[in-house]
Design an enzyme around this catalytic site. Sequence first.
Site, PDB file in Angstrom:
ATOM      1  N   HIS A  57       3.065   8.768 -27.970  1.00 43.69           N
ATOM      2  CA  HIS A  57       2.753   9.568 -29.144  1.00 43.69           C
ATOM      3  C   HIS A  57       3.761   9.315 -30.257  1.00 43.69           C
ATOM      4  O   HIS A  57       4.792   8.663 -30.064  1.00 43.69           O
ATOM      5  CB  HIS A  57       2.773  11.062 -28.779  1.00 43.69           C
ATOM      6  CG  HIS A  57       4.122  11.555 -28.373  1.00 43.69           C
ATOM      7  ND1 HIS A  57       4.673  11.289 -27.137  1.00 43.69           N
ATOM      8  CD2 HIS A  57       5.050  12.292 -29.050  1.00 43.69           C
ATOM      9  CE1 HIS A  57       5.859  11.836 -27.047  1.00 43.69           C
ATOM     10  NE2 HIS A  57       6.124  12.450 -28.204  1.00 43.69           N
ATOM     11  N   ASP A 105       5.945  11.585 -33.313  1.00 43.82           N
ATOM     12  CA  ASP A 105       6.378  12.968 -33.508  1.00 43.82           C
ATOM     13  C   ASP A 105       5.870  13.591 -34.803  1.00 43.82           C
ATOM     14  O   ASP A 105       6.080  14.780 -35.035  1.00 43.82           O
ATOM     15  CB  ASP A 105       7.909  13.055 -33.469  1.00 43.82           C
ATOM     16  CG  ASP A 105       8.452  12.943 -32.054  1.00 43.82           C
ATOM     17  OD1 ASP A 105       7.690  13.195 -31.112  1.00 43.82           O
ATOM     18  OD2 ASP A 105       9.639  12.591 -31.900  1.00 43.82           O
ATOM     19  N   HIS A 121       6.444   6.612 -28.611  1.00 45.83           N
ATOM     20  CA  HIS A 121       7.269   6.769 -27.419  1.00 45.83           C
ATOM     21  C   HIS A 121       6.609   7.710 -26.427  1.00 45.83           C
ATOM     22  O   HIS A 121       5.626   8.383 -26.734  1.00 45.83           O
ATOM     23  CB  HIS A 121       8.653   7.299 -27.797  1.00 45.83           C
ATOM     24  CG  HIS A 121       8.595   8.597 -28.556  1.00 45.83           C
ATOM     25  ND1 HIS A 121       8.311   8.659 -29.907  1.00 45.83           N
ATOM     26  CD2 HIS A 121       8.761   9.895 -28.163  1.00 45.83           C
ATOM     27  CE1 HIS A 121       8.301   9.911 -30.303  1.00 45.83           C
ATOM     28  NE2 HIS A 121       8.574  10.689 -29.255  1.00 45.83           N
ATOM     29  N   ARG A 133      14.341  16.325 -13.941  1.00 46.59           N
ATOM     30  CA  ARG A 133      14.880  15.630 -15.121  1.00 46.59           C
ATOM     31  C   ARG A 133      15.025  16.637 -16.259  1.00 46.59           C
ATOM     32  O   ARG A 133      14.048  17.229 -16.698  1.00 46.59           O
ATOM     33  CB  ARG A 133      13.920  14.512 -15.533  1.00 46.59           C
ATOM     34  CG  ARG A 133      14.248  13.756 -16.820  1.00 46.59           C
ATOM     35  CD  ARG A 133      13.024  12.950 -17.216  1.00 46.59           C
ATOM     36  NE  ARG A 133      13.239  11.977 -18.243  1.00 46.59           N
ATOM     37  CZ  ARG A 133      13.140  12.216 -19.546  1.00 46.59           C
ATOM     38  NH1 ARG A 133      12.864  13.443 -19.968  1.00 46.59           N
ATOM     39  NH2 ARG A 133      13.305  11.239 -20.425  1.00 46.59           N
TER      40      ARG A 133
END
Length: 224
Positions: free
Chosen positions: A98, A100, A171, A181
């Site tokens: 996508h 941002d 990204h 994570r």
Amino acid sequence: AQGGDGYKHSHTDADHPFTKKETFKGVTIKSAVDAAKEGKVSVNQTDLYVKLSERTRLLVQEYFDLPKRLNFAFTHLVCRHALADASNVGDHLSHPIHSDNCLVNEDGPGTCPEKSPAYTWRDYSALLYLNDDFEGGNFIFANHDGKIQAQVRPKCGRMVAFRSKSIENLHGVLGVKSGTRCALPVWFTLSDEPRHLESDRTNSETELMRMKILEQRNQKKEEL
């Protein structure tokens, strides 16, 4: 932390906004300060969160040599936890490719129009990684057809920062196969319009400062 908490979509549930192979929980600045008020976390822990986000802002401002002040658009400490069967399903995306601040392929292949519901005012993005004791979960840059161009392995203290504009830095995140994570993504804007700024941040920082002063006073009383 709350499920989703900033990534809630109508077609998914809060705990699994991107993939059913993980749970996803987040902590905003406001929810961190609220937790400190309720005694769920310490004031120092919340203060560290706020200071780390400010440190990322200053680093991005300096690295890109920006003549105008960079403002917070949204701050979100997030943790992705792999479910039991995640390691048996092969590679998958924890967060799809996508941009941002635009809608990838909204108007056809290779396009990314800057229009609602995209966050078109976001100008720079940063991700500060908080741990590395997990499997999978690499950050990836990709081109408009989804082909991976580069990967970044999360490491505690490592930060990735880039311009948010259009399709130049598409990204995503590869799926976490085991473990949890955690990272601190922060989005910035060069706009100074109130509707583009992180709405709860100023009030939350003021409340945090009040709690810090009160805690210091109480400590001095105890010492006396």
